[in-house]
Design a protein around this motif. Structure first.
Motif, short mmCIF file in Angstrom:
data_model
loop_
_atom_site.label_atom_id
_atom_site.label_comp_id
_atom_site.label_asym_id
_atom_site.label_seq_id
_atom_site.Cartn_x
_atom_site.Cartn_y
_atom_site.Cartn_z
N ALA A 48 23.94 10.77 -25.32
CA ALA A 48 23.44 11.48 -24.13
C ALA A 48 22.00 11.06 -23.80
N VAL A 49 21.68 11.10 -22.51
CA VAL A 49 20.30 10.91 -22.07
C VAL A 49 19.62 12.29 -22.19
N VAL A 50 18.33 12.31 -22.50
CA VAL A 50 17.60 13.58 -22.60
C VAL A 50 16.83 13.81 -21.30
N ILE A 51 17.08 14.97 -20.69
CA ILE A 51 16.48 15.30 -19.40
C ILE A 51 15.11 15.95 -19.58
N LEU A 52 14.13 15.48 -18.82
CA LEU A 52 12.81 16.10 -18.83
C LEU A 52 12.56 16.67 -17.43
N GLY A 53 12.79 17.95 -17.31
CA GLY A 53 12.61 18.64 -16.04
C GLY A 53 11.40 19.55 -16.13
N LEU A 54 11.66 20.83 -16.28
CA LEU A 54 10.56 21.80 -16.27
C LEU A 54 9.69 21.78 -17.52
N ILE A 55 10.12 21.10 -18.57
CA ILE A 55 9.30 21.01 -19.79
C ILE A 55 7.97 20.30 -19.49
N ARG A 56 7.89 19.59 -18.36
CA ARG A 56 6.59 18.97 -18.03
C ARG A 56 5.55 20.02 -17.65
N GLY A 57 6.03 21.21 -17.24
CA GLY A 57 5.11 22.31 -16.96
C GLY A 57 4.51 22.29 -15.57
N ILE A 58 3.50 23.12 -15.40
CA ILE A 58 2.80 23.30 -14.13
C ILE A 58 1.31 23.29 -14.47
N THR A 59 0.50 22.67 -13.64
CA THR A 59 -0.95 22.63 -13.92
C THR A 59 -1.51 24.05 -14.03
N PRO A 60 -2.12 24.40 -15.17
CA PRO A 60 -2.67 25.75 -15.32
C PRO A 60 -3.94 25.93 -14.48
N ASN A 113 11.35 20.04 -6.86
CA ASN A 113 10.72 20.44 -5.60
C ASN A 113 9.42 21.22 -5.83
N ARG A 114 8.61 21.29 -4.81
CA ARG A 114 7.25 21.86 -4.86
C ARG A 114 7.19 23.32 -5.27
N TYR A 115 8.29 24.04 -5.14
CA TYR A 115 8.29 25.47 -5.50
C TYR A 115 8.45 25.68 -7.00
N GLU A 116 8.78 24.60 -7.74
CA GLU A 116 9.00 24.73 -9.18
C GLU A 116 7.87 24.14 -10.01
N THR A 117 7.17 23.13 -9.47
CA THR A 117 6.07 22.51 -10.22
C THR A 117 5.16 21.77 -9.23
N ASP A 118 3.95 21.47 -9.66
CA ASP A 118 3.05 20.65 -8.82
C ASP A 118 3.08 19.19 -9.29
N LEU A 119 3.91 18.89 -10.30
CA LEU A 119 3.88 17.56 -10.91
C LEU A 119 5.17 16.78 -10.67
N ILE A 120 5.11 15.72 -9.89
CA ILE A 120 6.22 14.79 -9.62
C ILE A 120 7.34 15.45 -8.80
N HIS A 121 7.17 15.33 -7.47
CA HIS A 121 8.18 15.88 -6.55
C HIS A 121 9.14 14.82 -6.03
N THR A 122 8.70 13.56 -5.99
CA THR A 122 9.47 12.54 -5.27
C THR A 122 9.78 11.33 -6.15
N VAL A 123 10.72 10.53 -5.66
CA VAL A 123 11.05 9.28 -6.33
C VAL A 123 9.82 8.38 -6.39
N GLU A 124 9.07 8.33 -5.30
CA GLU A 124 7.88 7.47 -5.27
C GLU A 124 6.91 7.85 -6.40
N GLU A 125 6.69 9.16 -6.56
CA GLU A 125 5.79 9.61 -7.65
C GLU A 125 6.43 9.32 -9.02
N GLY A 126 7.74 9.46 -9.09
CA GLY A 126 8.45 9.18 -10.34
C GLY A 126 8.31 7.72 -10.73
N LEU A 127 8.43 6.84 -9.75
CA LEU A 127 8.32 5.40 -10.05
C LEU A 127 6.90 5.04 -10.47
N ALA A 128 5.91 5.67 -9.87
CA ALA A 128 4.52 5.41 -10.27
C ALA A 128 4.30 5.88 -11.71
N LEU A 129 4.94 6.99 -12.06
CA LEU A 129 4.82 7.50 -13.44
C LEU A 129 5.49 6.54 -14.43
#
Ligand code: LER
Ligand code: MN
Length: 281
Positions: A107-119, A155-171
């Protein structure tokens, strides 16, 4: 392509006596609908009997394409980007602890909300620096085991970190690890991407896993997303993995699961990318 659906396996389901009850019943239902696989959401792998879990899914001829880790944020607030170093360390160790099970299940391991939100009080740049450090450590630990991580733009309502494919590719560029890629989810994409198809094409070979829900986060077919066009774009990237249903149990779980399968089978049939099991059903 193959079809799976997300099954949340809360800790209680895996503790001694209850394990075989609910968990196996749910796996059996998913297999009976005709899915090829089951995606498992696991808060803490220590609460899971890996051998027994594998036996249950194999008994029902299902694969496990992915393991979700978000419950560690939802229930324990573990996060890669916390301002507390102990919390960041616990999040990294928790994610690394998924590696043996992921390896065992393929299985691939998913990293979703574990990245958190900027405090409050922490800069976005600082959060991104913590995120890159955490991802590099996790990817390095998983590489020798052949395990991959998929970060999900949310999406923006769940975190402020990485909303789009473009940001994901930069990461991905910053992390610089071949076993680190993206999980795309049509629900989030419909909110954040100017064009789902364009973004899928842009993500290309970096797509490690794919979530589907319709525009209203009900099952595919219940909203206004064009899954023929979306999955054609996915097919054209060369993706041959799982399309995994992650949607609300509406109008109820059974009906949603059945309708999703029916809708997606028709789409995949039209695109001529049905898995063997879907052709036989
Ligand atoms: C997880 O895959 C996801 O899509 C998130 O919206 C969960 O909050
Ligand atoms: Mn998702």
């Amino acid at each position: 392509m193959k079809l799976s659906i997300v099954l949340s396996t809360h800790a209680a389901h895996f503790e001694a006596v209850t394990f075989k009850g609910d968990f196996e019943a749910n796996v059996a239902r998913i297999a009976a609908y005709g899915y090829d696989g089951v995606e498992l959401a696991i808060r803490d792998p220590r609460l899971v009997d890996a051998e027994e879990l594998e036996a249950v899914v194999r008994r029902h001829n299902l694969e496990v394409p992915a393991i979700g880790t978000g419950q560690a944020w939802g229930e324990e607030r573990l996060s890669f980007t916390s301002n507390d170093p102990a919390v960041r360390r616990a999040a990294v160790e928790r994610v690394k602890s998924h590696i043996p099970l992921a390896r065992r299940l393929g299985a691939v391991v998913i990293l979703g909300l574990i990245r958190g939100i900027t405090p409050p009080g922490q800069s976005h740049a600082q959060s991104m620096a913590y995120l890159v450090d955490a991802l590099q450590e996790c990817a390095a630990a998983a590489a020798p085991e052949g395990v991959r991580f998929a970060l999900e733009p949310l999406n923006r309502y769940e975190t402020d970190l990485i909303h789009t494919v473009e940001e994901g590719l930069a990461l991905i560029e910053r992390v610089g690890a071949a076993n680190f890629g993206l999980l795309l989810d049509t629900f989030h994409m419909n909110i954040e991407e100017p064009s789902l198809e364009e973004s899928i094409r842009m993500a290309g070979r970096h797509i490690f896993h794919f979530h589907v829900a319709d525009s209203n986060r009900w099952h595919p077919g219940a909203g206004h997303l064009d899954f023929v066009s979306i999955l054609r774009a996915l097919r054209d990237t060369g993706y041959t993995g799982y399309v995994s249903g992650e949607f609300m149990p509406q109008p109820d779980a059974d009906t949603g699961a059945r309708r999703a399968l029916e809708h997606l089978r028709k789409v995949l049939e039209q695109l001529e990318v049905l898995s063997y099991k879907q052709v036989m059903c």
